[in-house]
Design a protein around this motif. Sequence first.
Motif, PDB file in Angstrom:
ATOM      1  N   UNK A 184       0.871  -0.994  -0.046  1.00 32.11           N
ATOM      2  CA  UNK A 184       0.059   0.021   0.175  1.00 32.11           C
ATOM      3  C   UNK A 184       0.950   1.302  -0.149  1.00 32.11           C
ATOM      4  N   UNK A 185       0.549   2.385  -0.792  1.00 30.90           N
ATOM      5  CA  UNK A 185       1.505   3.506  -0.924  1.00 30.90           C
ATOM      6  C   UNK A 185       0.262   4.595  -1.022  1.00 30.90           C
ATOM      7  N   UNK A 186       1.087   5.721  -0.258  1.00 30.06           N
ATOM      8  CA  UNK A 186       0.178   7.013  -0.490  1.00 30.06           C
ATOM      9  C   UNK A 186       1.094   8.099  -0.849  1.00 30.06           C
ATOM     10  N   UNK A 187       0.865   8.814  -1.671  1.00 30.24           N
ATOM     11  CA  UNK A 187       1.895   9.984  -2.213  1.00 30.24           C
ATOM     12  C   UNK A 187       1.226  11.064  -2.052  1.00 30.24           C
ATOM     13  N   UNK A 188       1.805  12.256  -0.996  1.00 29.57           N
ATOM     14  CA  UNK A 188       1.013  13.375  -0.776  1.00 29.57           C
ATOM     15  C   UNK A 188       1.942  14.395  -1.337  1.00 29.57           C
ATOM     16  N   UNK A 189       1.271  15.143  -2.484  1.00 29.40           N
ATOM     17  CA  UNK A 189       2.268  16.340  -2.958  1.00 29.40           C
ATOM     18  C   UNK A 189       1.931  17.650  -2.486  1.00 29.40           C
ATOM     19  N   UNK A 190       3.000  18.408  -2.465  1.00 26.46           N
ATOM     20  CA  UNK A 190       2.950  19.940  -2.083  1.00 26.46           C
ATOM     21  C   UNK A 190       2.856  20.892  -3.134  1.00 26.46           C
ATOM     22  N   UNK A 191       2.897  22.349  -3.119  1.00 29.40           N
ATOM     23  CA  UNK A 191       3.039  23.149  -4.335  1.00 29.40           C
ATOM     24  C   UNK A 191       4.577  22.931  -4.954  1.00 29.40           C
ATOM     25  N   UNK A 192       5.464  22.434  -4.205  1.00 27.83           N
ATOM     26  CA  UNK A 192       6.771  22.386  -4.702  1.00 27.83           C
ATOM     27  C   UNK A 192       7.098  21.206  -5.550  1.00 27.83           C
ATOM     28  N   UNK A 193       5.925  20.312  -5.853  1.00 31.72           N
ATOM     29  CA  UNK A 193       6.170  18.848  -6.288  1.00 31.72           C
ATOM     30  C   UNK A 193       6.674  19.244  -7.739  1.00 31.72           C
ATOM     31  N   UNK A 194       7.371  18.212  -8.406  1.00 30.59           N
ATOM     32  CA  UNK A 194       7.767  18.545  -9.992  1.00 30.59           C
ATOM     33  C   UNK A 194       6.230  18.477 -10.694  1.00 30.59           C
ATOM     34  N   UNK A 195       6.523  19.273 -11.773  1.00 27.57           N
ATOM     35  CA  UNK A 195       5.055  19.007 -12.521  1.00 27.57           C
ATOM     36  C   UNK A 195       5.708  18.879 -14.069  1.00 27.57           C
ATOM     37  N   UNK A 196       4.722  18.756 -14.838  1.00 27.55           N
ATOM     38  CA  UNK A 196       4.766  17.894 -16.163  1.00 27.55           C
ATOM     39  C   UNK A 196       5.838  18.754 -16.808  1.00 27.55           C
ATOM     40  N   UNK A 197       6.735  18.009 -17.471  1.00 29.62           N
ATOM     41  CA  UNK A 197       7.788  18.695 -18.300  1.00 29.62           C
ATOM     42  C   UNK A 197       8.012  18.075 -19.759  1.00 29.62           C
ATOM     43  N   UNK A 198       7.882  18.953 -20.678  1.00 31.83           N
ATOM     44  CA  UNK A 198       7.643  18.416 -21.969  1.00 31.83           C
ATOM     45  C   UNK A 198       9.048  17.638 -22.387  1.00 31.83           C
ATOM     46  N   UNK A 199      10.125  17.940 -21.974  1.00 31.67           N
ATOM     47  CA  UNK A 199      11.154  17.118 -22.350  1.00 31.67           C
ATOM     48  C   UNK A 199      11.206  15.833 -21.944  1.00 31.67           C
ATOM     49  N   UNK A 200      10.857  15.913 -20.572  1.00 34.02           N
ATOM     50  CA  UNK A 200      10.847  14.493 -19.734  1.00 34.02           C
ATOM     51  C   UNK A 200       9.661  13.489 -20.538  1.00 34.02           C
ATOM     52  N   UNK A 201       8.540  14.115 -20.942  1.00 33.08           N
ATOM     53  CA  UNK A 201       7.588  13.396 -21.662  1.00 33.08           C
ATOM     54  C   UNK A 201       8.049  12.691 -22.964  1.00 33.08           C
ATOM     55  N   UNK A 202       8.674  13.575 -23.838  1.00 31.06           N
ATOM     56  CA  UNK A 202       9.272  13.265 -24.956  1.00 31.06           C
ATOM     57  C   UNK A 202      10.223  12.244 -24.970  1.00 31.06           C
ATOM     58  N   UNK A 203      11.060  12.303 -23.918  1.00 28.89           N
ATOM     59  CA  UNK A 203      11.888  11.133 -23.770  1.00 28.89           C
ATOM     60  C   UNK A 203      11.219   9.918 -23.399  1.00 28.89           C
ATOM     61  N   UNK A 204      10.352   9.865 -22.449  1.00 20.97           N
ATOM     62  CA  UNK A 204       9.434   8.791 -22.122  1.00 20.97           C
ATOM     63  C   UNK A 204       8.662   8.064 -23.244  1.00 20.97           C
ATOM     64  N   UNK A 205       8.232   9.033 -24.249  1.00 18.18           N
ATOM     65  CA  UNK A 205       7.564   8.396 -25.287  1.00 18.18           C
ATOM     66  C   UNK A 205       8.539   7.856 -26.098  1.00 18.18           C
ATOM     67  N   UNK A 206       9.888   8.455 -26.434  1.00 14.88           N
ATOM     68  CA  UNK A 206      10.762   7.750 -27.140  1.00 14.88           C
ATOM     69  C   UNK A 206      11.226   6.325 -26.593  1.00 14.88           C
ATOM     70  N   UNK A 207      11.275   6.429 -25.381  1.00 16.88           N
ATOM     71  CA  UNK A 207      11.858   5.059 -24.673  1.00 16.88           C
ATOM     72  C   UNK A 207      10.586   3.823 -24.981  1.00 16.88           C
ATOM     73  N   UNK A 208       9.235   4.462 -24.684  1.00 15.71           N
ATOM     74  CA  UNK A 208       8.435   3.331 -24.936  1.00 15.71           C
ATOM     75  C   UNK A 208       8.265   3.022 -26.435  1.00 15.71           C
ATOM     76  N   UNK A 209       8.462   3.785 -27.397  1.00 17.87           N
ATOM     77  CA  UNK A 209       8.640   3.485 -28.942  1.00 17.87           C
ATOM     78  C   UNK A 209       9.687   2.287 -28.834  1.00 17.87           C
TER      79      UNK A 209
END
Length: 416
Positions: free
Chosen positions: A310-335
């Motif tokens: 079981x896990x709970x993640x509680x995020x605060x205002x300083x949590x990482x947010x969506x990053x286009x470069x990270x998303x692009x790398x992840x899509x390339x990895x999946x492909x």
Amino acid sequence: MAALASLLDCLLWPARKEEEAEKEEEAGADGPQSLLAAPRCSQRPHGGVAASWGLRFGASAAQGWRAHMEDAHCAWLSLPGLPPGWAFFAVLDGHGGARVARFGARHLPGHVLEELGPAPSEPEGVSQALRRAFLNADERLRSLWPHGEPGGSTAVVLLVSPRFLYLAHCGDSRAVLSRAGALAFSTEDHRPLRPRERERIYNAGGTIRRRRVEGSLAVSRALGDFAYKGAPGRPPELQLISAEPEVAALARQTEDEFVLLASDGVWDAMSGAALVGLVASRLSLGLAPELLCAQLLDTCLCKGSLDNMTCIVVCFPGAPSANEEAIRRELELDTALGRRVAELYASAQEPPSLNTVFRTLASEDIPHLPPGGGLHCKAAVIAEAYSRLFQGSEECREQWLWIISQQQKEVFARIL
């Protein structure tokens, strides 16, 4: 059986048999803990947002290889009678049954509220209130079990105020805080061989055998377990097993990112630093915290955890947010992973098993794998690519296999 379940079974079978033998040796006359022939992987991720004070959370749980689910959890984004900005989260891990864990999830928040009162004094007053709440909940549980029924539960709690983060725990359910991109704080498990725990156990007339209290319990603090709380003339916090929590009061900072609470099935598979890295990387993809939790538990299962998780993640205002470069790398990895699975399948004289494909990929140098989780975090992507080679057999389309990949694709499509 679904493709990913088959992969898990093949990958983990040798380790599972080794750990089963270890548990049998440790348990002695009590016998080994029962394990299923295949893991139960279904999850019901859920979450919530308190936008006005910048909190959001996600939670999920998986039974895994265990014959019964004994974990429980709860999440309150606001607390009755207290000003905005207060919140409560808890993960409980039962042993000897689920009854104590479920009791804690239902009633521990009420005991905390009762002890806090309408105007809690921070931080010392709140820390003492949390200690009293755990002990009062334990005493209430004892009154419901006058004959000392067996069973107990560890617990880890996060109480959020506008100024502090309070982490209270007893046992080996654990919490970590990520601050400024790194592990900033971790609770320490209550084990019998910790000096303070060992001294209390011996002073109460107990013994430690096979690193366990009386040769039986692997944790030295827990709710319930009343058979170990009968030493005459000693207060509850000085019994062989104590329900008194350790409490840390951490002043909040703008660099605070998230707190992860989890039962020991998660920590069996990954370290605190690895989990902080994995959670941060998934948040940078724009995944909702609840989907992140589901992916985290799938990763731990694939990495070899045999316990309920079981896990709970509680995020605060300083949590990482969506990053286009990270998303692009992840899509390339999946492909790239999908293409490599097809290549391995096409180049083999006979169709390789999914287990063979995964092990081959694990031996290769694949760039941009998720930190902490590595290739295990991409098991669902690999299983999905493999299943397509069988023209989308329905047995490979169980919901739990698709939930992460499908939701992740929706997030990517919305952001790019």
